[in-house]
Design a protein around this motif. Sequence first.
Motif, PDB file in Angstrom:
ATOM      1  N   GLY A  64       8.513  -2.687   6.277  1.00 23.69           N
ATOM      2  CA  GLY A  64       9.706  -3.377   6.733  1.00 23.69           C
ATOM      3  C   GLY A  64       9.929  -4.720   6.064  1.00 23.69           C
ATOM      4  N   ARG A  65       8.918  -5.255   5.405  1.00 22.03           N
ATOM      5  CA  ARG A  65       9.097  -6.561   4.776  1.00 22.03           C
ATOM      6  C   ARG A  65       9.779  -6.417   3.420  1.00 22.03           C
ATOM      7  N   ASN A  66      10.174  -7.515   2.857  1.00 20.23           N
ATOM      8  CA  ASN A  66      10.860  -7.533   1.572  1.00 20.23           C
ATOM      9  C   ASN A  66      10.003  -6.867   0.508  1.00 20.23           C
ATOM     10  N   SER A  67      10.491  -5.760  -0.059  1.00 22.98           N
ATOM     11  CA  SER A  67       9.699  -4.988  -1.013  1.00 22.98           C
ATOM     12  C   SER A  67       9.510  -5.698  -2.337  1.00 22.98           C
ATOM     13  N   SER A  68      10.305  -6.734  -2.613  1.00 22.22           N
ATOM     14  CA  SER A  68      10.128  -7.455  -3.867  1.00 22.22           C
ATOM     15  C   SER A  68       9.052  -8.530  -3.741  1.00 22.22           C
ATOM     16  N   GLU A  69       8.607  -8.778  -2.520  1.00 19.09           N
ATOM     17  CA  GLU A  69       7.550  -9.770  -2.284  1.00 19.09           C
ATOM     18  C   GLU A  69       6.242  -9.269  -2.875  1.00 19.09           C
ATOM     19  N   LYS A  70       5.559 -10.134  -3.594  1.00 17.39           N
ATOM     20  CA  LYS A  70       4.289  -9.747  -4.191  1.00 17.39           C
ATOM     21  C   LYS A  70       3.231  -9.641  -3.098  1.00 17.39           C
ATOM     22  N   SER A  71       2.574  -8.509  -3.044  1.00 19.80           N
ATOM     23  CA  SER A  71       1.575  -8.280  -2.011  1.00 19.80           C
ATOM     24  C   SER A  71       0.272  -8.991  -2.342  1.00 19.80           C
ATOM     25  N   LYS A  72      -0.376  -9.498  -1.317  1.00 23.66           N
ATOM     26  CA  LYS A  72      -1.670 -10.139  -1.497  1.00 23.66           C
ATOM     27  C   LYS A  72      -2.777  -9.093  -1.562  1.00 23.66           C
ATOM     28  N   ASN A  73      -2.588  -7.966  -0.899  1.00 24.50           N
ATOM     29  CA  ASN A  73      -3.592  -6.906  -0.875  1.00 24.50           C
ATOM     30  C   ASN A  73      -2.990  -5.656  -1.496  1.00 24.50           C
ATOM     31  N   LYS A  74      -3.451  -5.295  -2.677  1.00 24.71           N
ATOM     32  CA  LYS A  74      -2.892  -4.140  -3.370  1.00 24.71           C
ATOM     33  C   LYS A  74      -3.832  -2.947  -3.352  1.00 24.71           C
ATOM     34  N   ASN A  75      -4.802  -2.919  -2.454  1.00 24.30           N
ATOM     35  CA  ASN A  75      -5.706  -1.781  -2.344  1.00 24.30           C
ATOM     36  C   ASN A  75      -5.214  -0.889  -1.217  1.00 24.30           C
ATOM     37  N   TRP A  76      -4.396   0.101  -1.585  1.00 18.15           N
ATOM     38  CA  TRP A  76      -3.796   1.006  -0.621  1.00 18.15           C
ATOM     39  C   TRP A  76      -4.295   2.423  -0.854  1.00 18.15           C
ATOM     40  N   THR A  77      -5.594   2.580  -1.028  1.00 24.43           N
ATOM     41  CA  THR A  77      -6.210   3.884  -1.239  1.00 24.43           C
ATOM     42  C   THR A  77      -5.991   4.746  -0.004  1.00 24.43           C
ATOM     43  N   ASN A  78      -5.520   5.981  -0.219  1.00 26.57           N
ATOM     44  CA  ASN A  78      -5.286   6.980   0.832  1.00 26.57           C
ATOM     45  C   ASN A  78      -4.246   6.568   1.877  1.00 26.57           C
ATOM     46  N   VAL A  79      -3.411   5.598   1.582  1.00 20.84           N
ATOM     47  CA  VAL A  79      -2.387   5.156   2.524  1.00 20.84           C
ATOM     48  C   VAL A  79      -1.304   6.233   2.669  1.00 20.84           C
ATOM     49  N   LYS A  80      -0.707   6.319   3.848  1.00 22.46           N
ATOM     50  CA  LYS A  80       0.358   7.280   4.128  1.00 22.46           C
ATOM     51  C   LYS A  80       1.705   6.565   4.035  1.00 22.46           C
ATOM     52  N   LEU A  81       2.445   6.835   2.963  1.00 19.94           N
ATOM     53  CA  LEU A  81       3.754   6.215   2.752  1.00 19.94           C
ATOM     54  C   LEU A  81       4.833   7.276   2.555  1.00 19.94           C
ATOM     55  N   ARG A  82       4.664   8.409   3.197  1.00 14.78           N
ATOM     56  CA  ARG A  82       5.642   9.492   3.116  1.00 14.78           C
ATOM     57  C   ARG A  82       7.002   8.981   3.573  1.00 14.78           C
ATOM     58  N   GLU A  83       8.015   9.219   2.738  1.00 12.36           N
ATOM     59  CA  GLU A  83       9.409   8.841   2.995  1.00 12.36           C
ATOM     60  C   GLU A  83       9.621   7.328   3.091  1.00 12.36           C
ATOM     61  N   ALA A  84       8.666   6.529   2.615  1.00 12.63           N
ATOM     62  CA  ALA A  84       8.805   5.068   2.678  1.00 12.63           C
ATOM     63  C   ALA A  84       9.876   4.570   1.718  1.00 12.63           C
ATOM     64  N   ASN A  85      10.552   3.505   2.106  1.00  8.30           N
ATOM     65  CA  ASN A  85      11.529   2.867   1.232  1.00  8.30           C
ATOM     66  C   ASN A  85      10.801   1.773   0.457  1.00  8.30           C
ATOM     67  N   LEU A  86      10.449   2.089  -0.794  1.00  4.01           N
ATOM     68  CA  LEU A  86       9.750   1.144  -1.670  1.00  4.01           C
ATOM     69  C   LEU A  86      10.620   0.818  -2.876  1.00  4.01           C
ATOM     70  N   LYS A  87      11.919   0.934  -2.699  1.00  4.78           N
ATOM     71  CA  LYS A  87      12.872   0.679  -3.776  1.00  4.78           C
ATOM     72  C   LYS A  87      12.714  -0.753  -4.282  1.00  4.78           C
ATOM     73  N   GLY A  88      12.435  -0.881  -5.580  1.00  4.86           N
ATOM     74  CA  GLY A  88      12.283  -2.189  -6.210  1.00  4.86           C
ATOM     75  C   GLY A  88      10.971  -2.893  -5.889  1.00  4.86           C
ATOM     76  N   ALA A  89      10.042  -2.201  -5.247  1.00  6.39           N
ATOM     77  CA  ALA A  89       8.775  -2.825  -4.843  1.00  6.39           C
ATOM     78  C   ALA A  89       7.910  -3.209  -6.037  1.00  6.39           C
ATOM     79  N   ASN A  90       7.185  -4.305  -5.896  1.00  4.99           N
ATOM     80  CA  ASN A  90       6.230  -4.733  -6.912  1.00  4.99           C
ATOM     81  C   ASN A  90       4.885  -4.103  -6.564  1.00  4.99           C
ATOM     82  N   LEU A  91       4.582  -2.982  -7.208  1.00  9.76           N
ATOM     83  CA  LEU A  91       3.316  -2.277  -6.999  1.00  9.76           C
ATOM     84  C   LEU A  91       2.458  -2.346  -8.252  1.00  9.76           C
ATOM     85  N   ARG A  92       2.743  -3.339  -9.067  1.00  8.19           N
ATOM     86  CA  ARG A  92       2.024  -3.512 -10.322  1.00  8.19           C
ATOM     87  C   ARG A  92       0.538  -3.718 -10.066  1.00  8.19           C
TER      88      ARG A  92
END
Length: 86
Positions: free
Chosen positions: A4-32
Amino acid sequence: FDSGRNSSEKSKNKNWTNVKLREANLKGANLRGAWLMGADLSEADLRGADLRGANLEGANLEGAKLEGAYWRLKKKCAKKSVGECL
């Protein structure tokens, strides 16, 4: 992960191993550089997302919208990229 937070915001924790994001809105997200190994990204909206350097080993991208996403090696996914980067 708070989708629900701003997807362009740079995440502090980028370790999302095995996370469930089915149908998530990650449009424009910084997942670098994110660790998304084994993540369920099926049907997720990743249009325009930055996935450069992300580890997607074993991730489920079935039906994910990838149009305009930045992929490995600076490749930009073409229109109609669903489930794979064309």
